[in-house]
Design a protein around this motif. Structure first.
Motif, PDB file in Angstrom:
ATOM      1  N   ALA A 120      -6.129  -4.643   3.637  1.00  0.00           N
ATOM      2  CA  ALA A 120      -4.767  -3.915   3.851  1.00  0.00           C
ATOM      3  C   ALA A 120      -4.168  -4.760   2.667  1.00  0.00           C
ATOM      4  CB  ALA A 120      -5.341  -4.181   5.638  1.00  0.00           C
ATOM      5  N   ALA A 121      -4.627  -5.657   2.482  1.00  0.00           N
ATOM      6  CA  ALA A 121      -3.221  -5.991   1.908  1.00  0.00           C
ATOM      7  C   ALA A 121      -3.182  -5.204   0.055  1.00  0.00           C
ATOM      8  CB  ALA A 121      -3.402  -7.384   1.095  1.00  0.00           C
ATOM      9  N   ARG A 122      -4.243  -4.742  -0.357  1.00  0.00           N
ATOM     10  CA  ARG A 122      -4.466  -3.661  -1.387  1.00  0.00           C
ATOM     11  C   ARG A 122      -3.400  -2.916  -0.900  1.00  0.00           C
ATOM     12  NH1 ARG A 122     -10.579  -4.259  -2.530  1.00  0.00           N
ATOM     13  NH2 ARG A 122     -10.958  -6.361  -3.128  1.00  0.00           N
ATOM     14  N   VAL A 123      -3.411  -2.272   0.013  1.00  0.00           N
ATOM     15  CA  VAL A 123      -2.978  -0.888   0.304  1.00  0.00           C
ATOM     16  C   VAL A 123      -1.272  -1.206   0.572  1.00  0.00           C
ATOM     17  CG1 VAL A 123      -2.235   0.643   2.268  1.00  0.00           C
ATOM     18  CG2 VAL A 123      -4.317   0.872   2.061  1.00  0.00           C
ATOM     19  N   ALA A 124      -0.604  -2.399   1.265  1.00  0.00           N
ATOM     20  CA  ALA A 124       0.115  -2.826   1.429  1.00  0.00           C
ATOM     21  C   ALA A 124       1.427  -2.940   0.114  1.00  0.00           C
ATOM     22  CB  ALA A 124       1.050  -3.670   2.376  1.00  0.00           C
ATOM     23  N   VAL A 125       0.496  -3.401  -0.909  1.00  0.00           N
ATOM     24  CA  VAL A 125       1.547  -3.707  -2.286  1.00  0.00           C
ATOM     25  C   VAL A 125       1.121  -2.680  -3.190  1.00  0.00           C
ATOM     26  CG1 VAL A 125      -0.800  -4.620  -3.725  1.00  0.00           C
ATOM     27  CG2 VAL A 125       0.962  -6.067  -4.016  1.00  0.00           C
ATOM     28  N   ALA A 126       0.415  -1.766  -2.666  1.00  0.00           N
ATOM     29  CA  ALA A 126       0.377  -0.755  -3.372  1.00  0.00           C
ATOM     30  C   ALA A 126       1.387   0.679  -2.619  1.00  0.00           C
ATOM     31  CB  ALA A 126      -0.784   0.660  -2.787  1.00  0.00           C
ATOM     32  N   ALA A 127       2.800  -0.353  -1.785  1.00  0.00           N
ATOM     33  CA  ALA A 127       3.676   0.230  -1.310  1.00  0.00           C
ATOM     34  C   ALA A 127       4.224  -0.095  -2.298  1.00  0.00           C
ATOM     35  CB  ALA A 127       4.131   0.757  -0.043  1.00  0.00           C
ATOM     36  N   ILE A 128       4.659  -0.852  -3.092  1.00  0.00           N
ATOM     37  CA  ILE A 128       5.647  -2.065  -3.601  1.00  0.00           C
ATOM     38  C   ILE A 128       5.519  -1.816  -5.517  1.00  0.00           C
ATOM     39  CG2 ILE A 128       6.568  -3.033  -1.915  1.00  0.00           C
ATOM     40  CD1 ILE A 128       5.403  -5.501  -2.810  1.00  0.00           C
ATOM     41  N   VAL A 129       4.079  -1.427  -6.058  1.00  0.00           N
ATOM     42  CA  VAL A 129       3.959  -1.875  -6.813  1.00  0.00           C
ATOM     43  C   VAL A 129       3.758  -0.754  -8.073  1.00  0.00           C
ATOM     44  CG1 VAL A 129       3.663  -4.143  -7.607  1.00  0.00           C
ATOM     45  CG2 VAL A 129       1.887  -2.255  -6.981  1.00  0.00           C
ATOM     46  N   ARG A 131       1.243  -0.410 -10.376  1.00  0.00           N
ATOM     47  CA  ARG A 131      -0.081  -0.526 -11.058  1.00  0.00           C
ATOM     48  C   ARG A 131      -1.513  -0.813 -10.112  1.00  0.00           C
ATOM     49  NH1 ARG A 131       1.167  -6.821 -11.515  1.00  0.00           N
ATOM     50  NH2 ARG A 131       3.111  -6.499 -11.534  1.00  0.00           N
ATOM     51  N   ASP A 132      -2.492  -0.417 -10.850  1.00  0.00           N
ATOM     52  CA  ASP A 132      -3.672  -0.384  -9.633  1.00  0.00           C
ATOM     53  C   ASP A 132      -3.901  -1.333  -9.053  1.00  0.00           C
ATOM     54  OD1 ASP A 132      -3.884   2.011 -11.001  1.00  0.00           O
ATOM     55  OD2 ASP A 132      -5.692   1.040 -13.190  1.00  0.00           O
ATOM     56  N   THR A 133      -4.233  -1.027  -8.193  1.00  0.00           N
ATOM     57  CA  THR A 133      -4.174  -1.608  -6.614  1.00  0.00           C
ATOM     58  C   THR A 133      -5.866  -1.913  -6.435  1.00  0.00           C
ATOM     59  OG1 THR A 133      -3.345  -0.937  -5.351  1.00  0.00           O
ATOM     60  CG2 THR A 133      -1.831  -1.988  -5.856  1.00  0.00           C
ATOM     61  N   ALA A 134      -6.480  -1.157  -5.785  1.00  0.00           N
ATOM     62  CA  ALA A 134      -7.595  -0.869  -5.718  1.00  0.00           C
ATOM     63  C   ALA A 134      -8.622  -1.728  -6.039  1.00  0.00           C
ATOM     64  CB  ALA A 134      -8.294   0.288  -5.826  1.00  0.00           C
ATOM     65  N   SER A 261      -3.423  -3.191 -14.817  1.00  0.00           N
ATOM     66  CA  SER A 261      -3.578  -1.627 -15.345  1.00  0.00           C
ATOM     67  C   SER A 261      -2.858  -0.560 -14.613  1.00  0.00           C
ATOM     68  CB  SER A 261      -5.614  -1.066 -15.028  1.00  0.00           C
ATOM     69  OG  SER A 261      -5.620  -0.863 -13.266  1.00  0.00           O
ATOM     70  N   TYR A 262      -2.827   0.223 -15.249  1.00  0.00           N
ATOM     71  CA  TYR A 262      -2.151   1.206 -14.707  1.00  0.00           C
ATOM     72  C   TYR A 262      -3.141   2.880 -14.969  1.00  0.00           C
ATOM     73  CZ  TYR A 262       2.076  -1.846 -14.736  1.00  0.00           C
ATOM     74  OH  TYR A 262       2.621  -2.643 -14.171  1.00  0.00           O
ATOM     75  N   ASP A 263      -2.743   3.140 -14.136  1.00  0.00           N
ATOM     76  CA  ASP A 263      -4.267   4.374 -14.189  1.00  0.00           C
ATOM     77  C   ASP A 263      -5.639   4.432 -14.693  1.00  0.00           C
ATOM     78  OD1 ASP A 263      -1.957   6.394 -12.294  1.00  0.00           O
ATOM     79  OD2 ASP A 263      -0.888   6.541 -14.050  1.00  0.00           O
ATOM     80  N   GLY A 264      -5.784   3.516 -14.657  1.00  0.00           N
ATOM     81  CA  GLY A 264      -7.287   2.851 -15.356  1.00  0.00           C
ATOM     82  C   GLY A 264      -6.654   2.402 -16.253  1.00  0.00           C
ATOM     83  N   GLU A 265      -5.820   2.611 -16.780  1.00  0.00           N
ATOM     84  CA  GLU A 265      -5.876   2.217 -18.441  1.00  0.00           C
ATOM     85  C   GLU A 265      -4.841   0.272 -18.504  1.00  0.00           C
ATOM     86  OE1 GLU A 265      -5.698   3.617 -21.428  1.00  0.00           O
ATOM     87  OE2 GLU A 265      -6.830   5.080 -20.123  1.00  0.00           O
ATOM     88  N   PRO A 266      -5.580  -0.417 -19.410  1.00  0.00           N
ATOM     89  CA  PRO A 266      -5.036  -2.132 -19.429  1.00  0.00           C
ATOM     90  C   PRO A 266      -3.908  -1.785 -19.767  1.00  0.00           C
ATOM     91  CG  PRO A 266      -6.487  -1.431 -20.803  1.00  0.00           C
ATOM     92  CD  PRO A 266      -7.614   0.065 -20.218  1.00  0.00           C
TER      93      PRO A 266
END
Length: 308
Positions: A120-129, A131-134, A261-266
């Motif tokens: 749940a924390a990963r989903v929440a932080v994905a809303a504000i950054v 970068r890749d969060t999974a 990483s962004y879109d799988g790119e370090p």
């Protein structure tokens, strides 16, 4: 200046209390989304041709945004006049600030992170950054949220407040338009490198003074961080982003930045501060520092209104 400072203090307080009502968001969206649609339309029409043509089109985007946002702000200010119209102007101006929404978004990350609900924390932080969060662990989530909180204090609070004080509602709306353009097209990649260059440079200029103010406010609120800010801010990829981030790192006694990483790119973000990476407890401390920094901003604006 006195009247504008008084209005700004009212805007800051009203936005912190009210935020942006969910009913309005559902009914008409947010003004930032309106700006985003205009930027996307111009990008579809103008982002083509050789590099020089794209750069010229990017300059035109900035000029259009400043004209539309500033003109809208001027028209609203003229229409509101005095008396009760000022209350309307204050409410409209609250849409350009993000004190409440930033606090809400970071708390949405902190709650599950404290209870160990990493998914749940990963989903929440994905809303504000971006970068890749999974695959982020607790430190990665806390790091992303803390960096976003510090940088967004400048972009979403101090910068629009500063430009409101300088140029009223036209200044605030123009600031938000430029910031939105930088977020959408100010990237150094094949698609936006030339077209978004003017938006990125304009955003650097708009945030030049507010970033330094933000760093100072965070350092004061956190009871330290000035040395870290002065030492590490210049290493950030952005000429402005490092000031509030380094100040927050110093205030917490933690290290921000490092590999992402962004879109799988370090990618690599310059380290800010020294020590271990932040955890949930540090994110909670960062949120308290942010709130105190907002209160310090209110105090400064109040003093300006009183002394001017």
């Amino acid at each position: 200046m006195t009247a504008r400072a008084e209005q700004l203090l009212a805007v800051l307080i009203a936005e912190a209390v009210l935020g942006y009502p969910a009913v309005l968001l559902a009914a008409i969206g947010h003004p930032v989304s309106w700006i985003a649609r205009l930027i996307e339309a111009m990008e579809r029409r103008w982002n083509h041709g050789a590099g020089g043509q794209r750069r010229a089109a990017g300059v035109a985007v900035v000029l259009v945004l400043v004209a539309v946002a500033g003109g809208t702000g001027w028209a609203i200010t003229a229409a509101c006049g005095r008396g009760w119209g000022i209350a309307v102007l204050v409410l409209i101006a609250t849409t350009g600030l993000a004190q409440r929404s930033l606090d809400d978004h970071v708390r949405a990350v902190l709650r599950p992170l404290r209870t160990g609900d990493l998914s749940a924390a990963r989903v929440a932080v994905a809303a504000i950054v971006g970068r890749d969060t999974a695959k982020l662990d607790e430190t990665g989530v806390a790091l992303a949220a803390t960096e976003s909180l510090a940088e967004s204090f400048c972009d979403g609070v101090v910068a629009p407040a500063f430009w409101f004080l300088v140029a009223g509602l036209p200044g605030l709306l123009a600031c938000k338009a430029i910031n939105t353009a930088d977020s959408l097209i100010g990237h150094r990649d094949a698609r936006y490198g030339d077209f978004g260059r003017a938006s990125a440079r304009a955003d650097d200029l708009v945030n030049l003074i507010p970033a330094r103010i933000s760093g100072v406010l965070i350092a004061i609120a956190g009871g330290g961080g000035f040395g870290t800010m002065l030492r590490d801010a210049r290493h950030h990829a952005s000429p402005n982003g490092g000031w509030p981030e380094a100040a927050m790192a110093g205030a917490l006694g933690r290290q921000l930045g490092g590999p992402v990483s962004y879109d799988g790119e370090p990618a690599w973000r310059a380290p800010m501060g020294r020590g271990p990476g932040p955890d949930a407890g540090d994110l909670a401390r960062a949120l308290r520092i942010y709130r105190l920094a907002c209160l310090l901003l209110w105090l400064i604006v109040g003093v300006v209104a009183w002394r001017a």
